[in-house]
Design an enzyme around this catalytic site. Structure first.
Site, mmCIF file in Angstrom:
data_model
loop_
_atom_site.group_PDB
_atom_site.id
_atom_site.type_symbol
_atom_site.label_atom_id
_atom_site.label_comp_id
_atom_site.label_asym_id
_atom_site.label_seq_id
_atom_site.Cartn_x
_atom_site.Cartn_y
_atom_site.Cartn_z
ATOM 1 N N TYR A 183 39.814 35.685 51.405
ATOM 2 C CA TYR A 183 40.484 36.019 50.291
ATOM 3 C C TYR A 183 39.945 35.220 49.022
ATOM 4 O O TYR A 183 39.484 34.058 49.166
ATOM 5 C CB TYR A 183 42.102 35.083 50.487
ATOM 6 C CG TYR A 183 42.992 35.094 49.446
ATOM 7 C CD1 TYR A 183 43.246 36.213 48.835
ATOM 8 C CD2 TYR A 183 43.466 33.834 48.747
ATOM 9 C CE1 TYR A 183 44.296 36.391 48.155
ATOM 10 C CE2 TYR A 183 43.998 33.978 47.789
ATOM 11 C CZ TYR A 183 44.621 35.108 47.322
ATOM 12 O OH TYR A 183 45.537 35.357 46.237
ATOM 13 N N ASP A 227 32.494 31.193 48.376
ATOM 14 C CA ASP A 227 34.196 30.766 47.709
ATOM 15 C C ASP A 227 34.498 29.584 48.394
ATOM 16 O O ASP A 227 34.810 29.789 49.633
ATOM 17 C CB ASP A 227 35.039 32.180 47.766
ATOM 18 C CG ASP A 227 36.501 31.534 47.374
ATOM 19 O OD1 ASP A 227 36.546 30.527 47.257
ATOM 20 O OD2 ASP A 227 37.072 32.805 47.196
ATOM 21 N N LYS A 247 41.495 23.757 44.207
ATOM 22 C CA LYS A 247 41.963 23.166 45.244
ATOM 23 C C LYS A 247 41.776 21.532 45.235
ATOM 24 O O LYS A 247 42.142 20.798 44.175
ATOM 25 C CB LYS A 247 42.327 23.649 46.357
ATOM 26 C CG LYS A 247 42.661 25.253 46.383
ATOM 27 C CD LYS A 247 43.302 25.633 47.877
ATOM 28 C CE LYS A 247 43.645 26.985 47.860
ATOM 29 N NZ LYS A 247 44.858 27.384 47.951
HETATM 30 C C1 LIG Z 1 39.142 30.900 49.371
HETATM 31 C C2 LIG Z 1 40.031 31.031 48.302
HETATM 32 N N1 LIG Z 1 39.639 31.692 47.140
HETATM 33 C C3 LIG Z 1 40.604 32.006 46.173
HETATM 34 C C4 LIG Z 1 41.795 31.557 46.019
HETATM 35 C C5 LIG Z 1 42.544 31.993 44.939
HETATM 36 O O1 LIG Z 1 42.706 30.465 44.312
HETATM 37 P P1 LIG Z 1 44.161 30.521 43.137
HETATM 38 O O2 LIG Z 1 45.141 30.659 44.063
HETATM 39 O O3 LIG Z 1 43.783 28.971 42.624
HETATM 40 O O4 LIG Z 1 44.135 31.699 42.232
HETATM 41 C C6 LIG Z 1 42.297 30.939 47.180
HETATM 42 C C7 LIG Z 1 43.751 30.617 47.346
HETATM 43 O O5 LIG Z 1 44.283 30.138 48.310
HETATM 44 C C8 LIG Z 1 41.480 30.495 48.413
HETATM 45 O O6 LIG Z 1 41.974 30.103 49.546
#
Ligand SMILES: Cc1ncc(COP(=O)(O)O)c(C=O)c1O
Length: 445
Positions: free
Chosen positions: A153, A255, A283
């Protein structure tokens, strides 16, 4: 318990949440502010406050919280070091639309801890920082295609909201998956610039690069897949992907929105010893305040200056978030990063305890991941490698287990992911294991 008795129990335990949900639905779509919160049971719950390892709902029920704000609250809820730093920053204003010395201090701290972070740009959400990484990869290489893995994700925007949890009957063969949009309403062309691949499969990726390497701008991945199970890369996999990227002139993007500052101060890249070209953090970096970071090698990041690559954001470098991030990273780094050793010891005991409880109850509960972030699932597979394995898990059993935990005061994410925080104690783990045993007992009857 009969269905009628269960409804009465819900009406008692969650009465105020149920009433608030009815009110919330009148002016908030689905009564929530994120689609991920729609599935709460018996309704999406409403919380009154949070402190340390605990969350309190409006009915006064206390939860040992392993959701941790979906990962960010690594120091627990309302950690004094962070809240005091934020409070102090507020006296000097909230938003300058200009630079501050604190921003520079934060950039220096991140650069000191994160291997790839020769330079950074701050933003607010993981979603938008991921978009900046993709744009930069395309600008640097002059190519269009991004390789994205099933089950990973990278935010909810059209250009990447593809094949996150695709139904297997729509996802094509594992060796050559087809893109599956995760939402209606997306541009039909959204997936055109993506190539979907199965993670942890070197042979398939070698084949892909051999056929299309010259089209590929970048490969984006969660270096430890945390959004579908918590799955480590197979030994040598990250090195192999990096080798393929280098040979083809494509960028490797990690990511680390979840893994950053959670699996260690330097993220998964430090833990696993592979330094990407670009990485995204969010996070845990600001201990629960909105903050994301695009980090990367100097030669790439400098393309954001004078080469027409645009990256904006009114709230980038927001004073409260910057203050929170500086305070959080200082806490995480204190005494040689001792806090991680504590979290790891607790998380390990919790993982082992859950496995032992499941074995005692003869339930096929899998517990996979790292002590600071792991996932429970119900599957006969001994070890998961990628989304296709995760998708075989029994979602009904997982929901029942999560619900039984919740009713007994333990909160985990609906996908079975558990986040350990520095506020969890040995007593919390003991209590959690008692609760897990009782929850599993309800499932074997
Ligand atoms: C691995 C990863 N990338 C991107 C995101 C997106 O981040 P945000 O919710 O701060 O937009 C998340 C959200 O859970 C994530 O777990």
């Amino acid at each position: 318990m009969s269905t009628a008795a269960a409804a009465v129990a819900d009406a008692n335990r969650y009465a105020k949440s149920i009433a608030l949900y009815e009110r919330a639905k009148r002016h908030m779509a689905g009564g929530v502010n994120s689609s991920f919160r729609l599935g709460g049971v018996p309704v999406p719950l409403f919380y009154a406050r949070a402190e340390g390892a605990y969350l309190f709902d409006v009915d006064g029920n206390r939860y040992i919280d392993y959701v941790a704000g979906m990962g960010p609250t690594i120091l627990g809820h309302a950690p004094r070091a962070v809240t005091q730093a934020v409070a102090a920053s507020l006296a000097d204003g909230q938003l300058y639309a200009g630079g501050s010395e604190a921003e520079i201090e934060l950039a220096e701290m991140i650069a000191a801890h994160v291997p790839c972070a020769e330079m950074v740009r701050l933003a607010l959400s993981g979603t938008e920082a991921d978009q900046a990484a993709l744009r930069l990869a395309r600008a640097v290489t002059g190519r269009r295609k991004i390789v994205k893995f099933e089950g990973h994700y990278h935010g909810w925007l059209d250009s990447i909201c593809v094949s996150i949890k695709p139904a297997l009957n729509a996802a094509g063969p594992e060796s050559e998956p087809v893109p599956v949009a995760e939402s209606t309403g997306m541009s039909p062309g959204a997936a055109e610039d993506l190539i979907i691949a199965s993670w942890n499969d070197v042979v398939a990726l070698e084949r892909l690069f051999a056929a299309r390497g010259s089209e590929i701008a970048g490969v984006i991945m969660e270096p430890i897949m945390c959004n579908s199970g918590t799955i480590l890369p197979a030994p040598g996999y990250l090195e192999a992907v990096q080798g393929l990227c280098r040979k083809a002139g494509a960028l490797l993007i990690f990511d680390e929105v979840i893994t950053g500052f959670r699996v260690g101060l330097g993220g998964a890249q430090k833990l696993l010893g592979v330094t990407p070209d670009l990485a995204v953090f969010a996070k845990a970096v600001a201990g629960g305040f909105p903050m994301s970071v695009l980090a990367g090698k100097r030669a790439i990041m400098e393309r954001l200056v004078g080469h027409g690559v645009m990256h904006g954001g009114t709230y980038n470098g927001h004073a409260a978030s910057v203050a929170a991030a500086i305070a959080a990273i200082k806490e995480l780094a204190r005494d040689g990063a001792a806090v991680y050793r504590g979290m790891e010891a607790l998380g390990k005991r919790l993982m082992e305890g859950l496995k032992a409880t499941a074995a005692k109850r003869r339930v096929a509960l899998q517990v996979q991941g790292l002590p600071t972030v792991f996932t429970t699932s119900f599957s006969d597979k001994q070890a998961m490698r990628n989304w296709r394995d995760v998708a075989t898990g029994d979602a009904v059993k997982l929901a029942a287990f999560n619900r039984a935990l919740q009713d007994r005061g333990v909160r985990v994410t609906s996908r079975g992911c558990w986040f350990i925080s520095a506020a969890h104690t040995s007593q919390d783990v003991d209590r959690t294991l008692e609760v897990a045993d009782a929850a599993l007992a309800t499932m074997v009857k």
